[in-house]
Design a protein around this motif. Sequence first.
Motif, PDB file in Angstrom:
ATOM      1  N   SER A 117      12.656  53.978  27.169  1.00 40.08           N
ATOM      2  CA  SER A 117      12.523  53.048  26.042  1.00 40.08           C
ATOM      3  C   SER A 117      11.294  52.162  26.197  1.00 40.08           C
ATOM      4  CB  SER A 117      13.779  52.171  25.935  1.00 40.08           C
ATOM      5  OG  SER A 117      14.920  52.948  25.689  1.00 40.08           O
ATOM      6  N   THR A 118      11.022  51.750  27.431  1.00 40.01           N
ATOM      7  CA  THR A 118       9.883  50.861  27.682  1.00 40.01           C
ATOM      8  C   THR A 118       8.565  51.541  27.360  1.00 40.01           C
ATOM      9  OG1 THR A 118      11.115  49.742  29.437  1.00 40.01           O
ATOM     10  CG2 THR A 118       8.731  49.463  29.433  1.00 40.01           C
ATOM     11  N   TYR A 119       8.397  52.745  27.857  1.00 39.69           N
ATOM     12  CA  TYR A 119       7.093  53.385  27.710  1.00 39.69           C
ATOM     13  C   TYR A 119       6.939  54.128  26.387  1.00 39.69           C
ATOM     14  CZ  TYR A 119       5.597  51.784  32.192  1.00 39.69           C
ATOM     15  OH  TYR A 119       5.204  50.964  33.217  1.00 39.69           O
ATOM     16  N   THR A 120       8.036  54.472  25.738  1.00 42.11           N
ATOM     17  CA  THR A 120       7.896  54.970  24.368  1.00 42.11           C
ATOM     18  C   THR A 120       7.569  53.820  23.412  1.00 42.11           C
ATOM     19  OG1 THR A 120      10.321  54.892  24.175  1.00 42.11           O
ATOM     20  CG2 THR A 120       9.304  57.050  24.551  1.00 42.11           C
ATOM     21  N   LEU A 121       7.880  52.592  23.825  1.00 42.83           N
ATOM     22  CA  LEU A 121       7.422  51.430  23.054  1.00 42.83           C
ATOM     23  C   LEU A 121       5.898  51.359  23.075  1.00 42.83           C
ATOM     24  CD1 LEU A 121       8.244  48.825  21.505  1.00 42.83           C
ATOM     25  CD2 LEU A 121       8.172  47.636  23.708  1.00 42.83           C
ATOM     26  N   LEU A 122       5.312  51.708  24.210  1.00 44.66           N
ATOM     27  CA  LEU A 122       3.852  51.773  24.297  1.00 44.66           C
ATOM     28  C   LEU A 122       3.312  52.887  23.399  1.00 44.66           C
ATOM     29  CD1 LEU A 122       1.239  50.790  25.623  1.00 44.66           C
ATOM     30  CD2 LEU A 122       1.687  52.373  27.513  1.00 44.66           C
ATOM     31  N   VAL A 123       4.012  54.013  23.358  1.00 42.41           N
ATOM     32  CA  VAL A 123       3.623  55.102  22.451  1.00 42.41           C
ATOM     33  C   VAL A 123       3.689  54.626  21.000  1.00 42.41           C
ATOM     34  CG1 VAL A 123       4.223  57.413  21.621  1.00 42.41           C
ATOM     35  CG2 VAL A 123       4.352  56.901  24.060  1.00 42.41           C
ATOM     36  N   LEU A 124       4.744  53.872  20.671  1.00 47.99           N
ATOM     37  CA  LEU A 124       4.873  53.316  19.321  1.00 47.99           C
ATOM     38  C   LEU A 124       3.691  52.408  18.997  1.00 47.99           C
ATOM     39  CD1 LEU A 124       6.476  52.597  16.713  1.00 47.99           C
ATOM     40  CD2 LEU A 124       7.609  50.806  18.057  1.00 47.99           C
ATOM     41  N   PHE A 125       3.311  51.578  19.935  1.00 49.34           N
ATOM     42  CA  PHE A 125       2.185  50.663  19.742  1.00 49.34           C
ATOM     43  C   PHE A 125       0.897  51.440  19.473  1.00 49.34           C
ATOM     44  CE2 PHE A 125      -1.176  47.951  21.764  1.00 49.34           C
ATOM     45  CZ  PHE A 125      -1.185  46.961  20.797  1.00 49.34           C
ATOM     46  N   TRP A 126       0.664  52.476  20.258  1.00 53.70           N
ATOM     47  CA  TRP A 126      -0.525  53.303  20.056  1.00 53.70           C
ATOM     48  C   TRP A 126      -0.459  54.054  18.728  1.00 53.70           C
ATOM     49  CZ3 TRP A 126      -1.072  55.868  25.575  1.00 53.70           C
ATOM     50  CH2 TRP A 126      -1.557  54.893  26.459  1.00 53.70           C
ATOM     51  N   ALA A 127       0.731  54.533  18.385  1.00 57.96           N
ATOM     52  CA  ALA A 127       0.889  55.262  17.121  1.00 57.96           C
ATOM     53  C   ALA A 127       0.584  54.354  15.937  1.00 57.96           C
ATOM     54  CB  ALA A 127       2.306  55.822  17.016  1.00 57.96           C
ATOM     55  N   GLU A 128       1.025  53.102  16.019  1.00 56.34           N
ATOM     56  CA  GLU A 128       0.742  52.155  14.934  1.00 56.34           C
ATOM     57  C   GLU A 128      -0.756  51.888  14.812  1.00 56.34           C
ATOM     58  OE1 GLU A 128       4.856  49.516  14.706  1.00 56.34           O
ATOM     59  OE2 GLU A 128       3.222  48.852  16.012  1.00 56.34           O
ATOM     60  N   ILE A 129      -1.429  51.753  15.946  1.00 55.75           N
ATOM     61  CA  ILE A 129      -2.883  51.546  15.916  1.00 55.75           C
ATOM     62  C   ILE A 129      -3.576  52.755  15.290  1.00 55.75           C
ATOM     63  CG2 ILE A 129      -4.946  51.302  17.351  1.00 55.75           C
ATOM     64  CD1 ILE A 129      -3.270  49.717  19.326  1.00 55.75           C
ATOM     65  N   TYR A 130      -3.156  53.939  15.698  1.00 53.63           N
ATOM     66  CA  TYR A 130      -3.773  55.166  15.183  1.00 53.63           C
ATOM     67  C   TYR A 130      -3.539  55.308  13.681  1.00 53.63           C
ATOM     68  CZ  TYR A 130      -4.765  60.129  14.557  1.00 53.63           C
ATOM     69  OH  TYR A 130      -5.263  61.331  14.102  1.00 53.63           O
ATOM     70  N   HIS A 131      -2.310  55.062  13.242  1.00 59.84           N
ATOM     71  CA  HIS A 131      -1.996  55.203  11.820  1.00 59.84           C
ATOM     72  C   HIS A 131      -2.726  54.159  10.982  1.00 59.84           C
ATOM     73  CE1 HIS A 131       1.513  58.132  11.468  1.00 59.84           C
ATOM     74  NE2 HIS A 131       1.139  58.194  12.734  1.00 59.84           N
ATOM     75  N   GLN A 132      -2.822  52.944  11.487  1.00 61.57           N
ATOM     76  CA  GLN A 132      -3.543  51.907  10.752  1.00 61.57           C
ATOM     77  C   GLN A 132      -5.026  52.236  10.647  1.00 61.57           C
ATOM     78  OE1 GLN A 132      -2.609  48.314  12.866  1.00 61.57           O
ATOM     79  NE2 GLN A 132      -0.518  48.191  12.057  1.00 61.57           N
ATOM     80  N   ALA A 133      -5.599  52.770  11.722  1.00 63.53           N
ATOM     81  CA  ALA A 133      -7.018  53.138  11.700  1.00 63.53           C
ATOM     82  C   ALA A 133      -7.281  54.289  10.736  1.00 63.53           C
ATOM     83  CB  ALA A 133      -7.480  53.515  13.102  1.00 63.53           C
ATOM     84  N   ARG A 134      -6.289  55.158  10.566  1.00 61.49           N
ATOM     85  CA  ARG A 134      -6.425  56.302   9.660  1.00 61.49           C
ATOM     86  C   ARG A 134      -5.893  56.015   8.260  1.00 61.49           C
ATOM     87  NH1 ARG A 134      -9.877  60.259  11.398  1.00 61.49           N
ATOM     88  NH2 ARG A 134      -9.663  60.551  13.646  1.00 61.49           N
ATOM     89  N   SER A 135      -5.509  54.756   8.033  1.00 56.85           N
ATOM     90  CA  SER A 135      -4.934  54.346   6.738  1.00 56.85           C
ATOM     91  C   SER A 135      -3.691  55.161   6.396  1.00 56.85           C
ATOM     92  CB  SER A 135      -5.980  54.482   5.618  1.00 56.85           C
ATOM     93  OG  SER A 135      -7.089  53.655   5.879  1.00 56.85           O
ATOM     94  N   LEU A 136      -2.901  55.427   7.413  1.00 52.42           N
ATOM     95  CA  LEU A 136      -1.647  56.154   7.236  1.00 52.42           C
ATOM     96  C   LEU A 136      -0.486  55.167   7.255  1.00 52.42           C
ATOM     97  CD1 LEU A 136      -2.329  59.120   9.704  1.00 52.42           C
ATOM     98  CD2 LEU A 136      -2.473  59.183   7.205  1.00 52.42           C
ATOM     99  N   PRO A 137       0.623  55.496   6.601  1.00 44.99           N
ATOM    100  CA  PRO A 137       1.774  54.577   6.598  1.00 44.99           C
ATOM    101  C   PRO A 137       2.367  54.419   7.995  1.00 44.99           C
ATOM    102  CG  PRO A 137       2.368  56.697   5.623  1.00 44.99           C
ATOM    103  CD  PRO A 137       0.885  56.720   5.810  1.00 44.99           C
ATOM    104  N   THR A 138       2.763  53.197   8.296  1.00 40.36           N
ATOM    105  CA  THR A 138       3.349  52.903   9.613  1.00 40.36           C
ATOM    106  C   THR A 138       4.818  52.481   9.521  1.00 40.36           C
ATOM    107  OG1 THR A 138       2.613  50.593   9.469  1.00 40.36           O
ATOM    108  CG2 THR A 138       1.109  52.162  10.513  1.00 40.36           C
ATOM    109  N   ASP A 139       5.363  52.469   8.310  1.00 42.69           N
ATOM    110  CA  ASP A 139       6.723  51.953   8.123  1.00 42.69           C
ATOM    111  C   ASP A 139       7.764  52.758   8.901  1.00 42.69           C
ATOM    112  OD1 ASP A 139       5.487  50.232   6.400  1.00 42.69           O
ATOM    113  OD2 ASP A 139       6.007  51.361   4.594  1.00 42.69           O
TER     114      ASP A 139
END
Length: 241
Positions: A117-139
């Motif tokens: 759970s701890t390190y998939t939270l880091l994956v979530l954080f990176w995924a949000e950064i990637y999606h925001q940079a690509r103008s993809l939905p993060t909801d």
Amino acid sequence: MGRIIKMPVELPAMEIGAMVGDWWEEINESTQWQDGIFYALCGAYALVSAVALIQLIRIELRVPEYGWTTQKVFHLMNFIVNGVRAIVFGFHKQVFTMNPQALVLVLLDLPGLLFFSTYTLLVLFWAEIYHQARSLPTDKLRVVYISVNVAMYFVQVCIWVYLWVDDNSIVELIGKIFIAVVSILAALGFLVYGGRLFFMLRRFPIESKGRRKKLHEVGSVTAICFTCFLIRCFVVNLYTT
């Protein structure tokens, strides 16, 4: 004077394997070796837990107005995970003699699930950064993270409850396979989103030292975490065979 020629001593592979096997058996059967290893692990995990707590306090003192950010939650979970591991290894004699056996499995497996759970939270954080940079939905990213973790804990709790009622070796084996599957999913998460973020950052011009450092951090953490979860998967599979 005659020249003395030293001939290299070559041991057959079978003899070397036997020597290594004897050495491992000696360690495996020695309570002193086991106690030393467990206490060393206890100290290491306690140190990591303390560092995570210090980082959490530093961030809270520096930016208290932002509330519980992803970074703060990550350090808090790191503190809890490593703290629980330190306690388990520090009191391993009491832990391994607990009854019923399902309680021992809970104490041994729970830190691994919290680690996921701890390190998939880091994956979530990176995924949000990637999606925001690509103008993809993060909801839906947080929904996926929460759903995966809830499902994981639900399945694992069901396995623990069943083992509490009926200590079945087949169900225990299923539990170990489940941990292996969870580990491989985490490894794939780091590989996919860590890799995407790394290559995305590489496309930007690296002008400052800070950007180079951030790129290096993402690449290093991705490689280390992917390797750790992959090794955990292989170790669990090896233990089940």
